[in-house]
Design a protein around this motif. Structure first.
Motif, PDB file in Angstrom:
ATOM      1  N   LEU A 148       0.842  -1.189   0.000  1.00 22.74           N
ATOM      2  CA  LEU A 148       0.000   0.000   0.000  1.00 22.74           C
ATOM      3  C   LEU A 148       0.880   1.242   0.000  1.00 22.74           C
ATOM      4  CD1 LEU A 148      -2.972   0.456   0.025  1.00 22.74           C
ATOM      5  CD2 LEU A 148      -2.971   0.420   2.516  1.00 22.74           C
ATOM      6  N   GLN A 149       1.888   1.207   0.876  1.00 22.04           N
ATOM      7  CA  GLN A 149       2.786   2.345   0.985  1.00 22.04           C
ATOM      8  C   GLN A 149       3.478   2.615  -0.348  1.00 22.04           C
ATOM      9  OE1 GLN A 149       3.500   3.784   4.372  1.00 22.04           O
ATOM     10  NE2 GLN A 149       3.751   5.395   2.863  1.00 22.04           N
ATOM     11  N   ALA A 150       3.896   1.531  -0.988  1.00 17.53           N
ATOM     12  CA  ALA A 150       4.617   1.697  -2.252  1.00 17.53           C
ATOM     13  C   ALA A 150       3.743   2.390  -3.283  1.00 17.53           C
ATOM     14  CB  ALA A 150       5.084   0.340  -2.762  1.00 17.53           C
ATOM     15  N   SER A 151       2.409   2.211  -3.139  1.00 20.03           N
ATOM     16  CA  SER A 151       1.522   2.833  -4.129  1.00 20.03           C
ATOM     17  C   SER A 151       1.427   4.339  -3.903  1.00 20.03           C
ATOM     18  CB  SER A 151       0.133   2.189  -4.072  1.00 20.03           C
ATOM     19  OG  SER A 151      -0.565   2.664  -2.943  1.00 20.03           O
ATOM     20  N   PHE A 152       1.905   4.835  -2.756  1.00 23.39           N
ATOM     21  CA  PHE A 152       1.849   6.277  -2.487  1.00 23.39           C
ATOM     22  C   PHE A 152       3.081   6.998  -3.018  1.00 23.39           C
ATOM     23  CE2 PHE A 152      -0.619   5.060   1.548  1.00 23.39           C
ATOM     24  CZ  PHE A 152      -1.755   4.864   0.787  1.00 23.39           C
ATOM     25  N   ILE A 153       3.981   6.218  -3.519  1.00 20.91           N
ATOM     26  CA  ILE A 153       5.255   6.792  -3.936  1.00 20.91           C
ATOM     27  C   ILE A 153       5.572   6.224  -5.308  1.00 20.91           C
ATOM     28  CG2 ILE A 153       7.728   6.560  -3.467  1.00 20.91           C
ATOM     29  CD1 ILE A 153       6.804   6.697  -0.484  1.00 20.91           C
ATOM     30  N   PRO A 154       5.902   7.077  -6.245  1.00 21.29           N
ATOM     31  CA  PRO A 154       6.186   6.533  -7.573  1.00 21.29           C
ATOM     32  C   PRO A 154       7.421   5.644  -7.507  1.00 21.29           C
ATOM     33  CG  PRO A 154       6.704   8.875  -7.458  1.00 21.29           C
ATOM     34  CD  PRO A 154       6.072   8.516  -6.156  1.00 21.29           C
ATOM     35  N   PRO A 155       7.416   4.532  -8.249  1.00 21.70           N
ATOM     36  CA  PRO A 155       8.573   3.638  -8.225  1.00 21.70           C
ATOM     37  C   PRO A 155       9.851   4.391  -8.585  1.00 21.70           C
ATOM     38  CG  PRO A 155       6.902   2.885  -9.820  1.00 21.70           C
ATOM     39  CD  PRO A 155       6.360   4.116  -9.171  1.00 21.70           C
ATOM     40  N   SER A 156       9.739   5.329  -9.509  1.00 17.39           N
ATOM     41  CA  SER A 156      10.870   6.226  -9.737  1.00 17.39           C
ATOM     42  C   SER A 156      10.297   7.549 -10.219  1.00 17.39           C
ATOM     43  CB  SER A 156      11.821   5.636 -10.776  1.00 17.39           C
ATOM     44  OG  SER A 156      11.132   5.498 -12.001  1.00 17.39           O
ATOM     45  N   VAL A 178       1.020   1.296   7.704  1.00 17.37           N
ATOM     46  CA  VAL A 178       1.073   2.216   6.581  1.00 17.37           C
ATOM     47  C   VAL A 178       1.208   3.612   7.138  1.00 17.37           C
ATOM     48  CG1 VAL A 178      -0.010   2.819   4.408  1.00 17.37           C
ATOM     49  CG2 VAL A 178      -0.681   0.744   5.585  1.00 17.37           C
ATOM     50  N   GLY A 179       2.198   4.317   6.683  1.00 15.89           N
ATOM     51  CA  GLY A 179       2.382   5.692   7.123  1.00 15.89           C
ATOM     52  C   GLY A 179       1.634   6.630   6.192  1.00 15.89           C
ATOM     53  N   GLY A 180       1.628   7.929   6.525  1.00 17.13           N
ATOM     54  CA  GLY A 180       0.859   8.879   5.726  1.00 17.13           C
ATOM     55  C   GLY A 180       1.696   9.696   4.759  1.00 17.13           C
ATOM     56  N   ASP A 181       2.994   9.445   4.701  1.00 18.56           N
ATOM     57  CA  ASP A 181       3.838  10.259   3.817  1.00 18.56           C
ATOM     58  C   ASP A 181       3.657   9.863   2.356  1.00 18.56           C
ATOM     59  OD1 ASP A 181       4.785  11.274   6.162  1.00 18.56           O
ATOM     60  OD2 ASP A 181       6.914  10.921   5.738  1.00 18.56           O
ATOM     61  N   PHE A 182       3.701  10.841   1.475  1.00 21.16           N
ATOM     62  CA  PHE A 182       3.667  10.525   0.044  1.00 21.16           C
ATOM     63  C   PHE A 182       4.402  11.614  -0.727  1.00 21.16           C
ATOM     64  CE2 PHE A 182       0.560  13.708  -1.356  1.00 21.16           C
ATOM     65  CZ  PHE A 182      -0.081  14.024  -0.174  1.00 21.16           C
ATOM     66  N   TYR A 183       4.818  11.282  -1.917  1.00 24.93           N
ATOM     67  CA  TYR A 183       5.298  12.313  -2.831  1.00 24.93           C
ATOM     68  C   TYR A 183       4.989  11.892  -4.254  1.00 24.93           C
ATOM     69  CZ  TYR A 183       9.583   9.453  -3.297  1.00 24.93           C
ATOM     70  OH  TYR A 183      10.468   8.446  -3.522  1.00 24.93           O
ATOM     71  N   GLU A 205      -7.130   4.024   7.730  1.00 24.77           N
ATOM     72  CA  GLU A 205      -7.883   5.255   7.524  1.00 24.77           C
ATOM     73  C   GLU A 205      -7.002   6.345   6.935  1.00 24.77           C
ATOM     74  OE1 GLU A 205     -10.634   8.392   9.790  1.00 24.77           O
ATOM     75  OE2 GLU A 205     -10.005   6.669  10.988  1.00 24.77           O
ATOM     76  N   ALA A 206      -5.785   6.427   7.431  1.00 24.40           N
ATOM     77  CA  ALA A 206      -4.843   7.400   6.881  1.00 24.40           C
ATOM     78  C   ALA A 206      -4.549   7.058   5.423  1.00 24.40           C
ATOM     79  CB  ALA A 206      -3.550   7.406   7.699  1.00 24.40           C
ATOM     80  N   ALA A 207      -4.486   5.748   5.113  1.00 23.15           N
ATOM     81  CA  ALA A 207      -4.178   5.335   3.744  1.00 23.15           C
ATOM     82  C   ALA A 207      -5.267   5.805   2.784  1.00 23.15           C
ATOM     83  CB  ALA A 207      -4.027   3.822   3.676  1.00 23.15           C
ATOM     84  N   VAL A 208      -6.542   5.745   3.246  1.00 23.94           N
ATOM     85  CA  VAL A 208      -7.652   6.200   2.405  1.00 23.94           C
ATOM     86  C   VAL A 208      -7.460   7.676   2.070  1.00 23.94           C
ATOM     87  CG1 VAL A 208     -10.126   6.671   2.403  1.00 23.94           C
ATOM     88  CG2 VAL A 208      -9.268   4.495   3.288  1.00 23.94           C
ATOM     89  N   VAL A 209      -7.115   8.472   3.082  1.00 27.51           N
ATOM     90  CA  VAL A 209      -6.946   9.910   2.855  1.00 27.51           C
ATOM     91  C   VAL A 209      -5.715  10.180   1.989  1.00 27.51           C
ATOM     92  CG1 VAL A 209      -6.633  12.143   3.997  1.00 27.51           C
ATOM     93  CG2 VAL A 209      -8.127  10.421   5.019  1.00 27.51           C
ATOM     94  N   ALA A 213      -5.777  12.182  -1.396  1.00 30.58           N
ATOM     95  CA  ALA A 213      -4.925  13.348  -1.625  1.00 30.58           C
ATOM     96  C   ALA A 213      -4.178  13.195  -2.944  1.00 30.58           C
ATOM     97  CB  ALA A 213      -3.942  13.501  -0.472  1.00 30.58           C
ATOM     98  N   ARG A 214      -3.675  11.970  -3.174  1.00 28.97           N
ATOM     99  CA  ARG A 214      -2.874  11.801  -4.392  1.00 28.97           C
ATOM    100  C   ARG A 214      -3.696  11.999  -5.653  1.00 28.97           C
ATOM    101  NH1 ARG A 214       1.310   7.419  -5.545  1.00 28.97           N
ATOM    102  NH2 ARG A 214       1.468   8.838  -7.304  1.00 28.97           N
ATOM    103  N   TYR A 215      -4.898  11.395  -5.717  1.00 31.39           N
ATOM    104  CA  TYR A 215      -5.621  11.553  -6.994  1.00 31.39           C
ATOM    105  C   TYR A 215      -6.234  12.940  -7.121  1.00 31.39           C
ATOM    106  CZ  TYR A 215      -9.953   9.689  -4.712  1.00 31.39           C
ATOM    107  OH  TYR A 215     -11.026   9.453  -3.909  1.00 31.39           O
ATOM    108  N   THR A 216      -6.595  13.552  -5.984  1.00 33.76           N
ATOM    109  CA  THR A 216      -7.119  14.914  -6.051  1.00 33.76           C
ATOM    110  C   THR A 216      -6.042  15.861  -6.587  1.00 33.76           C
ATOM    111  OG1 THR A 216      -8.502  14.423  -4.151  1.00 33.76           O
ATOM    112  CG2 THR A 216      -8.241  16.743  -4.722  1.00 33.76           C
TER     113      THR A 216
END
Lengths: 389, 263
Positions: A148-156, A178-183, A205-209, A213-216
């Protein structure tokens, strides 16, 4: 009371089995309780069988590799769990306590107490199974969290001509939540967007948000003209979600300048200010704005930053500056020192160096997730033909 | 980390003596040689150690990959020989260590002068025409037995078991400490020990060897001892009066005499 016959009776009818054996396990005597427990006859045991002979093979190996050495080394062994084979062919789970009597070199014998432990042993087996299941679930949860976490961060990060980009992420602790950090970095109508963010809390729950956030943020640039307007639309999306989570985001609209540098239009929603590394030093850029998804009144602004060749901007989440050792924080000063020392390196080295320092500061176990994205304009423009060397 | 700390190596006896390395088998640790090793200290440089994962070795040095075969354990022996710069080594291995010694001697034949194999078995599970004494099912049972007997292990106990000689008050809790280690490691060592087949390695061995075979040994029956003796060219076989699998504990005098006569 006749002591001798009293002790004889105690030996025979004690509430546990007694075995007296030679040092090699050959049974000399078994008490009535043991015979009743196992269904064996005294005449089949005394002088005819060894304790090992009454054990199933697995336990027999255990007897030879653990029980017998323990008795020889320390003259006693406690709570040894084995099964006895009963005369009827079934098994009796027991616990053994034993002592070795006599002096080394002289005649020795072993006294063994045998406690039937059917219920206890089956309970232990259940516990063991439950523990194995728990370990399995934990492993699965960790894997799920990782995926799940990996999906919040582009592979590269994408390759953008004229820019050197690098991102690193490290989860808190063992990484089982799952943490809430993303880029993210993606192309928009006006160039490129670079975002880094942090959703409060952890878990599903944090993962849902985070996902929201990412698709918004990916969709908003099509409708909204400025980074601050994009963050405002994310704010409203989070509020509509009726979650008690909030989000911090640094959003940068990146436009490449014809002279080789680039312009960032930066908006911060409650996120720590990125650090601009130039030949003159390090400075914080962007104007602090309100958290997204929490407060009624939004205060967001757009600030333009010019990044010239040789300069970098370092985006990070609060896990960097709030990394804790005892009660002391890693802090902005320490971060700035690390960044200034690394400023002439590549984006990847700058990001790695900072992550390593934060991690080492916390003895390798992070108290919070850490995400770092470095955007660098190389001193000499890097063309696609040079990059793959 | 130094190999000497990693393997809890203890050197005693004559510093200029011929090296005599004692290696423990599956189950306990170097204490298995407690009644035998001192008898050699007047004439030999005596080396005792714990394999990584046993006794007071450094458990953090354990790697499932390295120790997934007996070769990893043989490497422990070689590491120690290198670290102490031992040559002309006489190696005394109990149980599975017999075969570990064979592997080490095959890897560096020039380093080893003699092998004493106490209760060796090159393969525990029966095979076509070969009687090892066990079925695969038996070994699964052993693993279950280990599970029920390692219940008391916990991570809090680990540092205690790893060695706190200065805290004797812990002794009471450590009832079975000589034969204790991390249950996961014990399971893996059991698997490697009892599922190995090193029969082919015996044929390659050119080191002088003594096979010490006990009576009534359920782990390495006499037929297996005879098999090892036949497979090792020029080896000697001594059938001991001692019974069981641990003559080093149950009959130290006889064990010492047999080793001395051979060396």
């Amino acid at each position: 009371m006749d002591l001798t016959s009293g002790f004889e009776e105690l030996f025979e009818d004690a509430p546990c089995g007694f075995l007296v054996t030679d040092a090699d396990g050959a049974i000399r005597r078994a008490n009535r309780t043991f015979l009743a427990m196992t269904g064996h006859r005294a005449e089949d045991l005394a002088g005819r069988a060894r304790v090992q002979d009454l054990l199933p093979v697995g336990d027999r190996i255990f007897y030879e590799t653990h029980f017998a050495p323990l008795l020889a080394l320390q003259s006693s062994a406690r709570e040894i769990a084995v099964d006895f084979r009963r005369a009827a062919g079934d098994r009796l789970p027991v616990l053994l306590n034993a002592v070795m009597k006599g002096d080394p070199g002289g005649p020795r014998e072993i006294w063994i107490c045998v406690f039937a432990a059917t219920d206890r042993r089956s309970y232990e087996r259940e516990l063991l199974l439950a523990r194995q299941r728990a370990e399995h679930s934990e492993k699965e949860a960790r894997e799920l969290a990782g995926i799940l976490q990996a999906s919040f961060i582009p592979p590269s990060l994408p390759r953008v001509d004229g820019l050197d980009l690098a991102g690193v992420y490290r989860p808190a602790g063992l990484g089982d939540e799952v943490g809430g950090d993303f880029y993210d970095m993606y192309e928009t109508r006006d160039g490129w967007a670079l975002v880094i963010g942090d959703v409060s809390g952890k878990g599903a729950e944090a993962a849902v948000v985070t996902s929201l956030a990412r698709y918004t943020l990916r969709a908003a640039p099509a409708r909204e003209p400025t980074p601050s307007a994009i963050l405002a639309s994310l704010h409203h999306a989070v509020v509509r979600e009726r979650t008690d989570r909030f989000v911090t985001v640094a959003y940068a609209q990146v436009s490449l300048a014809p002279d080789g540098g680039c312009l960032l239009t930066l908006s911060l929603g409650g996120h720590p200010q990125p650090v601009h590394l130039t030949g003159a030093g390090a400075s914080q850029v962007g104007r602090p704005g309100t958290l997204l998804g929490m407060l009624r009144r939004l205060r967001l602004s757009d600030v333009t930053v010019e990044v010239r060749p040789g300069e970098s901007v370092v985006f990070f989440t609060d896990g960097v500056i709030e990394g804790r050792r005892d009660s002391e924080l890693f802090g902005e000063d320490r971060m700035e020192r690390v960044l200034l020392e690394a400023r002439d390196e590549s984006a990847a080295t700058i990001a790695d160096r900072l992550l390593q320092e934060v991690s080492a500061y916390q003895s390798g176990v992070l108290s919070d997730d850490v995400a770092i994205v470095v955007l660098k304009v190389p001193a000499a423009p890097v063309g696609p033909d040079q990059r793959d060397r | 980390m130094s190999v000497l700390v990693r393997n809890h190596v203890k050197v005693s006896g004559r510093p200029d003596g011929k090296p005599l390395v004692f290696a423990h088998g599956f189950g306990c640790d170097q204490n298995m040689w407690r009644l035998v090793a001192p008898a050699f200290e007047d004439a030999y440089k005596v080396v005792l150690f714990d394999y990584v994962g046993a006794g007071r070795s450094d458990l953090s040095a354990y790697s499932p990959e390295r120790y997934s075969s007996l070769h990893g354990y043989a490497q422990d022996v070689l590491d120690i020989c290198h670290e102490l710069d031992l040559t002309e080594v006489s190696f005394v291995g109990h149980s599975v260590s017999s075969l570990i010694g064979v592997l080490a001697a095959n890897a560096e034949p020039d380093r080893f002068a003699d092998l004493v194999l106490v209760g060796p078995s090159p393969r525990y599970i029966d095979d076509d025409g070969y009687v090892g004494g066990f079925s695969a099912q038996d070994i699964e049972e052993l693993l279950e037995s280990l599970d029920s007997n390692y219940l008391g292990w916990s991570s809090q106990m680990a540092p205690v078991i790893m060695g706190n000689p200065e805290r004797p008050e812990l002794g009471e809790e450590l009832a079975n400490s000589f034969c204790r280690t991390d249950p996961d490691i014990a399971q893996r060592f059991a698997r490697v020990t009892f599922l190995s087949d090193n029969r082919a390695d015996l044929d390659k061995c050119r080191t002088r060897a003594l096979v010490l075979q006990c009576a009534n040994d359920v782990i390495a029956p006499e037929a297996v001892g005879r098999y090892v003796h036949a497979a090792l060219p020029g080896s000697e076989l001594v059938l001991m009066r001692a019974t069981g699998h641990c003559p080093n504990l149950s009959a130290p005098e006889e064990t010492i005499a047999a080793i001395k006569a051979f060396l």
